[in-house]
Design a protein around this motif. Structure first.
Motif, PDB file in Angstrom:
ATOM      1  N   THR A   1       1.580   9.350  -0.300  1.00 39.01           N
ATOM      2  CA  THR A   1       2.305   8.884   0.889  1.00 39.01           C
ATOM      3  C   THR A   1       2.852  10.056   1.692  1.00 39.01           C
ATOM      4  O   THR A   1       2.805  10.042   2.930  1.00 39.01           O
TER       5      THR A   1
ATOM      6  N   VAL B   1       1.976   8.164  -6.186  1.00 42.76           N
ATOM      7  CA  VAL B   1       2.392   7.422  -4.984  1.00 42.76           C
ATOM      8  C   VAL B   1       3.133   8.342  -4.026  1.00 42.76           C
ATOM      9  O   VAL B   1       2.867   8.362  -2.816  1.00 42.76           O
TER      10      VAL B   1
ATOM     11  N   LEU C   1      -4.877   5.105   0.132  1.00 44.09           N
ATOM     12  CA  LEU C   1      -4.084   3.875   0.077  1.00 44.09           C
ATOM     13  C   LEU C   1      -4.501   2.995  -1.097  1.00 44.09           C
ATOM     14  O   LEU C   1      -3.661   2.329  -1.706  1.00 44.09           O
ATOM     15  N   GLU C   2      -5.780   2.989  -1.419  1.00 38.28           N
ATOM     16  CA  GLU C   2      -6.230   2.230  -2.595  1.00 38.28           C
ATOM     17  C   GLU C   2      -5.647   2.818  -3.871  1.00 38.28           C
ATOM     18  O   GLU C   2      -5.268   2.079  -4.796  1.00 38.28           O
TER      19      GLU C   2
ATOM     20  N   ASP D   1      -2.047   1.804  -4.039  1.00 37.20           N
ATOM     21  CA  ASP D   1      -1.958   0.391  -4.406  1.00 37.20           C
ATOM     22  C   ASP D   1      -2.170   0.203  -5.916  1.00 37.20           C
ATOM     23  O   ASP D   1      -1.447  -0.550  -6.582  1.00 37.20           O
TER      24      ASP D   1
ATOM     25  N   ALA E   1       0.869   1.477  -7.737  1.00 36.75           N
ATOM     26  CA  ALA E   1       1.989   0.548  -7.576  1.00 36.75           C
ATOM     27  C   ALA E   1       1.813  -0.661  -8.501  1.00 36.75           C
ATOM     28  O   ALA E   1       2.787  -1.147  -9.089  1.00 36.75           O
ATOM     29  N   ASN E   2       0.584  -1.122  -8.645  1.00 36.06           N
ATOM     30  CA  ASN E   2       0.317  -2.235  -9.577  1.00 36.06           C
ATOM     31  C   ASN E   2       0.626  -1.828 -11.012  1.00 36.06           C
ATOM     32  O   ASN E   2       1.130  -2.624 -11.800  1.00 36.06           O
TER      33      ASN E   2
END
Length: 410
Positions: A200, A196, A219-220, A223, A226-227
């Motif tokens: 970023t 991440v 970004l996927e 994501d 993050a999940n």
């Protein structure tokens, strides 16, 4: 018994079958412990206190799980039970009659002599004992020690010093378990958080250099990672609640067949062949009241294990069964779900460790916490879960949930 496919219709072309049968502690020693008896040493080398400690309760101090050492008003050891002899490696016969400081030489973690520091006989007259603390025996072995001072009057002289000894091995195992949990979590968090942070930072620094497709892919990935972090944190919270007995169950009507069907559909949508799953639902099923989110968590974990670590067809049987808790009417008062595969299965010697923390059936990732949480959730519902070998040779997990109807509906 009729057989339906409740909840299975949503699974695209997944095969379904329509004809399936359905003691007392030493540090809590009585203040009256022989306080009114004179001291003499019996022929057995024990404390001749007029009556043996615990006689009025019919308890032999040698039966106590913790070490018990008692010294009289002169500091001489008059009781040294079997557990104390085991923990200190000092025979009772060698300890009896000796001064407490000599029979039980204890040091604190800084190497200071504990009896000289505490001075039970010459210290403050209002002291009633010493709280539990870690001390060292000769040779550096660590023990948990609690002391109590027995007085005939609130500020009178000490008539007895009662010492409780406890091995630290159980506590060390708990501490090791916690340390392993922290290490595992730190390792599992490092990878997604690094990803991440990297993506970023790259996007912020070089946004204009990337195409829309490249930005979308980054970004996927962020994501998804993050999940993963969110899921791990949820597991930690579940473990904390399970260990403390605070796992809450919010019961609602649950269609267990439909829940299984949704999970099968999700796997088929993600690319698994529909014919890899065989769902069999025996009817009629008793109405089930359970926490739908937590039941989804159980199903997700068991199906993921079967898909990732198993082979061949994953078979899910949903059947009515007897409740884990007896009911007077003798009716089917529970629902059982069995998830099995056709892989190599779980070795017999590992089956008793499947539901413990950090157990992994293979080296292919995972924290080893999932099945521990599954067991905690099932038991919080009043149910049971077992593991065995499936007819096809793979692993078979079976959990049974009682009806769990709320009291206001009975």
């Amino acid at each position: 018994m009729g057989v339906g496919t409740s909840g299975a219709k949503s699974a695209p072309r997944a095969r379904d079958v329509r004809d399936t049968p359905a003691p007392p502690r030493a540090d809590q020693h009585d203040d009256r412990l022989d306080a009114d008896h004179d001291v003499d040493h019996g022929a057995d080398g024990g404390a001749g206190l007029g009556s043996e400690p615990g006689d009025e309760l019919g308890i032999d101090p040698d039966d106590l799980p913790d070490g018990l050492v008692i010294a009289d008003e002169n500091g001489r050891v008059i009781r040294f039970n079997a557990a104390a002899a085991r923990i200190t490696a000092v025979p009772a016969a060698a300890a009896l009659g000796r001064h407490l400081e000599s029979a039980l030489p204890l040091e604190d973690l800084e190497g200071r002599r504990w009896w000289q520091l505490t001075d039970p006989y010459g210290g403050l007259a209002i002291r009633v004992g010493q709280p539990e603390r870690n001390l060292l025996l000769p040779g550096g072995r660590e023990v948990l020690v609690t002391a109590r001072y027995v007085r005939t009057a609130p500020t009178g002289p000490v008539r007895r010093v009662v010492v409780s000894l406890r091995d630290t091995e159980a506590r060390r195992r708990t501490e090791r378990s916690h340390a392993e949990l922290i290490a595992t979590v730190a390792h599992e968090l490092r990878s997604p958080l690094t990803s991440v942070k990297g993506f970023t930072a790259t996007l912020l620094a070089k946004w204009e250099r990337f195409t829309d497709d490249q930005k979308k892919l980054m970004l996927e990935t962020v994501d998804a990672d993050a999940n993963r972090v969110t899921r791990l944190i949820a597991e930690l919270l579940d473990i904390s609640r399970i260990d403390s007995g605070r796992l809450e169950v919010r019961r609602q009507p649950v269609d267990i067949g439909a829940a299984v069907g949704r999970h099968i559909q999700a796997y088929v949508t993600s690319g698994q062949p529909a014919d890899r799953f065989l769902l069999r639902i025996a009817q009629p099923l008793p109405p089930l009241w359970a926490d739908p989110d937590k039941i989804d968590q159980v199903l997700s974990n068991l199906l993921e294990n079967a898909v990732r670590h198993g082979e061949g067809t994953v078979t899910i049987d949903v059947t009515p069964s007897a409740s884990p808790r007896e009911r007077e009417d003798g009716e089917n008062a529970a629902t059982s779900v069995t998830v099995s595969d056709e892989g190599t299965g779980i070795p017999e010697e590992s089956m008793n460790r499947v539901f413990t923390r950090f157990w992994r059936g293979s080296k292919r990732g995972g924290t080893g916490l999932g099945l521990y949480i599954v067991k905690g959730i099932v038991e919080a519902h009043g149910g049971t879960i077992t593991v065995g070998r499936a007819p096809g040779g793979g692993a078979e997990f079976r959990f049974t949930l009682p009806v769990g109807t709320p009291a206001y509906l009975l």
